[in-house]
Scaffold this active site. Sequence first.
Site, PDB file in Angstrom:
ATOM      1  CB  CYS A  17      -0.953  -0.007   1.194  1.00  0.00           C
ATOM      2  SG  CYS A  17      -2.308  -1.191   0.993  1.00  0.00           S
ATOM      3  CB  THR A  48     -16.519  10.089   3.109  1.00  0.00           C
ATOM      4  OG1 THR A  48     -17.094   8.820   2.744  1.00  0.00           O
ATOM      5  CG2 THR A  48     -17.624  11.105   3.320  1.00  0.00           C
ATOM      6  CG  ASP A  50     -16.247   4.663   3.799  1.00  0.00           C
ATOM      7  OD1 ASP A  50     -15.542   3.789   4.352  1.00  0.00           O
ATOM      8  OD2 ASP A  50     -17.240   5.164   4.344  1.00  0.00           O
TER       9      ASP A  50
END
Length: 347
Positions: A17, A48, A50
Site C-alpha cells: 500500500c 468521503t 471510504d
Amino acid sequence: MSENSIRLTQYSHGAGCGCKISPKVLETILHSEQAKFVDPNLLVGNETRDDAAVYDLGNGTSVISTTDFFMPIVDNPFDFGRIAATNAISDIFAMGGKPIMAIAILGWPINKLSPEIAREVTEGGRYACRQAGIALAGGHSIDAPEPIFGLAVTGIVPTERVKKNSTAQAGCKLFLTKPLGIGVLTTAEKKSLLKPEHQGLATEVMCRMNIAGASFANIEGVKAMTDVTGFGLLGHLSEMCQGAGVQARVDYDAIPKLPGVEEYIKLGAVPGGTERNFASYGHLMGEMPREVRDLLCDPQTSGGLLLAVMPEAENEVKATAAEFGIELTAIGELVPARGGRAMVEIR
C-alpha cells in the site's frame, strides 16, 4: 529461476500500500464535474474516501464493491498473493459486510518472471479467498513492466448495518485491531536491517484476515469503522474526523507497535509513502517528534480495523474481539471539534 530463490521486491519500485498515489495528487485526479453524478441508491461513493462503494438494492440489502492491488511487499510469491488478497477483502469487512466473490487483477513482466511464479502468486490469493469463504471466480491479466496483483471483491451487507468512516461521534473511544509498523519492518527487510527475531512478523500480521468486521458491525455502539492501510493511521483517522466533524486525541504510548519498529525508524527504515502521507495530512496534526510522525504516517498494507465505539458498547466490542482472538487496543477518543486545536492531537 526457482520460486524459492526469487526476490519479488527487486522487481518493483514500490511496495504494498506504500505504492498508493498521495492523497493530494489523487484529489487532483478525481476532481471533476462528472464525479458529482448523483444516484440516490449509491450510499457510499467517492465523497468521503471510504473503503468501498455501497449500493442499496432497495430490499434491505446493499452490495459492496471494492478493488485493491499493488506491487510486491514481500519476496515470497505465495505470501505476496495472500497478502494482496487479504488486503483487498478487508475493505468489505471494514464496511461491515460479507464478501461473496472475488476476481483477480494480475500484471506480470512475462519477459522477466516465469508464469510458474505468477501461478504461485495467484495460489496465494486463492488461499486467502478460501479463508474468507469465497471463490476466486475469474480475473484479468496484462503484460506489465512490474508485478502487480490484487482483487476486485463483491460483498453484501444489511443496509442498516453499513459502517462508514464518516459516521463517528464525539465521545467515541478509538480502538485498533492490529499493531502499526508494517511499512517500517518491510522497509527494514528490503534494506537488510531486519533482525532475525523480527523476520516474518510483518507477514504474519498482514495475513490476518479482518473477518471480525461483520460482527463488529452488528454492534449498535460501533459508530464508524475503517481499515488502516496506505494512508497510515493519521490519514485514515483524519478522514474519519473530517467526515464526522470531530477531532481526535490519541495516546501515542497506547498505540500497538510491531517489535523493533521505533529502532528501525531511527535507522532510517522509513518507506517513501510516509513522507507523502505527511505532506497530505501533516497540517492536521499537532507538534510531535519526527519518530512519532514517522510511525503515525507509516503506510500499512493489510492493516487492522480502526473502530469508533460509544462507551456503553465497549464491553461488547471487547468480547467480540476476544471471540476472534484479536488483541484489541484502545488508543484514544473523539471529541467535539473546536477551533484552534489540531484535528488529531497526540499525547
